[in-house]
Design a protein around this motif. Structure first.
Motif, PDB file in Angstrom:
ATOM      1  N   PRO A  19      67.400   8.971  83.124  1.00  0.00           N
ATOM      2  CA  PRO A  19      66.605  10.164  83.448  1.00  0.00           C
ATOM      3  C   PRO A  19      65.483  10.311  82.410  1.00  0.00           C
ATOM      4  O   PRO A  19      65.619   9.873  81.265  1.00  0.00           O
ATOM      5  CB  PRO A  19      67.609  11.316  83.323  1.00  0.00           C
ATOM      6  CG  PRO A  19      68.954  10.676  83.406  1.00  0.00           C
ATOM      7  CD  PRO A  19      68.800   9.297  82.871  1.00  0.00           C
ATOM      8  N   ASP A  20      64.390  10.893  82.827  1.00  0.00           N
ATOM      9  CA  ASP A  20      63.243  11.041  81.926  1.00  0.00           C
ATOM     10  C   ASP A  20      63.619  11.736  80.628  1.00  0.00           C
ATOM     11  O   ASP A  20      63.134  11.360  79.554  1.00  0.00           O
ATOM     12  CB  ASP A  20      62.119  11.816  82.616  1.00  0.00           C
ATOM     13  CG  ASP A  20      61.468  11.017  83.744  1.00  0.00           C
ATOM     14  OD1 ASP A  20      61.599   9.773  83.734  1.00  0.00           O
ATOM     15  OD2 ASP A  20      60.847  11.645  84.628  1.00  0.00           O
ATOM     16  N   SER A  21      64.505  12.733  80.708  1.00  0.00           N
ATOM     17  CA  SER A  21      64.879  13.477  79.499  1.00  0.00           C
ATOM     18  C   SER A  21      65.617  12.582  78.513  1.00  0.00           C
ATOM     19  O   SER A  21      65.375  12.651  77.305  1.00  0.00           O
ATOM     20  CB  SER A  21      65.739  14.685  79.861  1.00  0.00           C
ATOM     21  OG  SER A  21      66.932  14.269  80.513  1.00  0.00           O
ATOM     22  N   ASP A  50      62.115   9.379  71.043  1.00  0.00           N
ATOM     23  CA  ASP A  50      61.970  10.250  69.876  1.00  0.00           C
ATOM     24  C   ASP A  50      62.853   9.787  68.730  1.00  0.00           C
ATOM     25  O   ASP A  50      62.420   9.729  67.573  1.00  0.00           O
ATOM     26  CB  ASP A  50      62.311  11.702  70.237  1.00  0.00           C
ATOM     27  CG  ASP A  50      61.301  12.332  71.188  1.00  0.00           C
ATOM     28  OD1 ASP A  50      60.191  11.778  71.348  1.00  0.00           O
ATOM     29  OD2 ASP A  50      61.645  13.367  71.792  1.00  0.00           O
ATOM     30  N   LEU A  51      64.095   9.439  69.030  1.00  0.00           N
ATOM     31  CA  LEU A  51      65.025   8.980  68.000  1.00  0.00           C
ATOM     32  C   LEU A  51      64.558   7.661  67.395  1.00  0.00           C
ATOM     33  O   LEU A  51      64.602   7.477  66.170  1.00  0.00           O
ATOM     34  CB  LEU A  51      66.426   8.839  68.599  1.00  0.00           C
ATOM     35  CG  LEU A  51      67.564   8.550  67.636  1.00  0.00           C
ATOM     36  CD1 LEU A  51      67.677   9.627  66.561  1.00  0.00           C
ATOM     37  CD2 LEU A  51      68.872   8.439  68.401  1.00  0.00           C
ATOM     38  N   ALA A  52      64.098   6.763  68.225  1.00  0.00           N
ATOM     39  CA  ALA A  52      63.586   5.488  67.729  1.00  0.00           C
ATOM     40  C   ALA A  52      62.364   5.709  66.836  1.00  0.00           C
ATOM     41  O   ALA A  52      62.231   5.082  65.778  1.00  0.00           O
ATOM     42  CB  ALA A  52      63.238   4.572  68.897  1.00  0.00           C
ATOM     43  N   ARG A  53      61.501   6.615  67.230  1.00  0.00           N
ATOM     44  CA  ARG A  53      60.305   6.921  66.441  1.00  0.00           C
ATOM     45  C   ARG A  53      60.697   7.491  65.075  1.00  0.00           C
ATOM     46  O   ARG A  53      60.121   7.114  64.053  1.00  0.00           O
ATOM     47  CB  ARG A  53      59.407   7.896  67.201  1.00  0.00           C
ATOM     48  CG  ARG A  53      58.046   8.087  66.589  1.00  0.00           C
ATOM     49  CD  ARG A  53      57.129   8.984  67.436  1.00  0.00           C
ATOM     50  NE  ARG A  53      57.052   8.573  68.835  1.00  0.00           N
ATOM     51  CZ  ARG A  53      57.546   9.282  69.861  1.00  0.00           C
ATOM     52  NH1 ARG A  53      58.117  10.446  69.660  1.00  0.00           N
ATOM     53  NH2 ARG A  53      57.441   8.843  71.099  1.00  0.00           N
ATOM     54  N   VAL A  54      61.682   8.372  65.045  1.00  0.00           N
ATOM     55  CA  VAL A  54      62.145   8.961  63.781  1.00  0.00           C
ATOM     56  C   VAL A  54      62.633   7.869  62.822  1.00  0.00           C
ATOM     57  O   VAL A  54      62.383   7.926  61.622  1.00  0.00           O
ATOM     58  CB  VAL A  54      63.281   9.984  64.045  1.00  0.00           C
ATOM     59  CG1 VAL A  54      64.021  10.344  62.779  1.00  0.00           C
ATOM     60  CG2 VAL A  54      62.723  11.235  64.712  1.00  0.00           C
ATOM     61  N   HIS A  55      63.303   6.864  63.373  1.00  0.00           N
ATOM     62  CA  HIS A  55      63.845   5.788  62.545  1.00  0.00           C
ATOM     63  C   HIS A  55      62.845   4.653  62.334  1.00  0.00           C
ATOM     64  O   HIS A  55      63.135   3.708  61.597  1.00  0.00           O
ATOM     65  CB  HIS A  55      65.138   5.246  63.164  1.00  0.00           C
ATOM     66  CG  HIS A  55      66.258   6.227  63.103  1.00  0.00           C
ATOM     67  ND1 HIS A  55      66.924   6.533  61.938  1.00  0.00           N
ATOM     68  CD2 HIS A  55      66.821   7.016  64.058  1.00  0.00           C
ATOM     69  CE1 HIS A  55      67.844   7.444  62.176  1.00  0.00           C
ATOM     70  NE2 HIS A  55      67.804   7.761  63.459  1.00  0.00           N
ATOM     71  N   GLY A  56      61.710   4.724  63.004  1.00  0.00           N
ATOM     72  CA  GLY A  56      60.671   3.721  62.826  1.00  0.00           C
ATOM     73  C   GLY A  56      61.014   2.362  63.405  1.00  0.00           C
ATOM     74  O   GLY A  56      60.601   1.336  62.861  1.00  0.00           O
ATOM     75  N   ILE A  57      61.765   2.369  64.487  1.00  0.00           N
ATOM     76  CA  ILE A  57      62.147   1.111  65.136  1.00  0.00           C
ATOM     77  C   ILE A  57      61.891   1.215  66.629  1.00  0.00           C
ATOM     78  O   ILE A  57      61.821   2.324  67.174  1.00  0.00           O
ATOM     79  CB  ILE A  57      63.632   0.757  64.887  1.00  0.00           C
ATOM     80  CG1 ILE A  57      64.560   1.868  65.412  1.00  0.00           C
ATOM     81  CG2 ILE A  57      63.899   0.467  63.417  1.00  0.00           C
ATOM     82  CD1 ILE A  57      66.033   1.532  65.331  1.00  0.00           C
ATOM     83  N   PRO A  58      61.762   0.076  67.296  1.00  0.00           N
ATOM     84  CA  PRO A  58      61.603   0.123  68.757  1.00  0.00           C
ATOM     85  C   PRO A  58      62.874   0.656  69.422  1.00  0.00           C
ATOM     86  O   PRO A  58      63.983   0.489  68.905  1.00  0.00           O
ATOM     87  CB  PRO A  58      61.375  -1.340  69.144  1.00  0.00           C
ATOM     88  CG  PRO A  58      61.030  -2.055  67.889  1.00  0.00           C
ATOM     89  CD  PRO A  58      61.648  -1.276  66.769  1.00  0.00           C
TER      90      PRO A  58
END
Length: 65
Positions: free
Chosen positions: A9-11, A18-26
């Motif tokens: 789902p989009d959510s 968002d979580l990947a961005r916070v950790h700086g990984i794909p």
């Protein structure tokens, strides 16, 4: 290496990004690490439960043998 495609789902997809961005990984790396962790912990949990049941019922098993 095998690959798999899943529908999210989009959510959930947004939370993953968002979580990947916070950790700086794909996002793919985050999913791969999560799956590896889940697979290794599931085996450990199963082994712990199995050992508990076998030890708890050892006397019963001896009587039935």
């Amino acid at each position: 290496m095998a690959s798999i495609t899943i529908d999210l789902p989009d959510s959930q997809f947004q939370k993953l990004q968002d979580l990947a961005r916070v950790h700086g990984i794909p996002a793919e790396a985050l999913l791969r690490a999560s799956i590896e962790d889940w697979l290794s912990s599931s085996k450990g949990d199963f082994t712990q439960v199995t050992d508990y049941v076998l030890n708890k019922n050892a006397e019963l098993y001896r009587r039935l043998a």
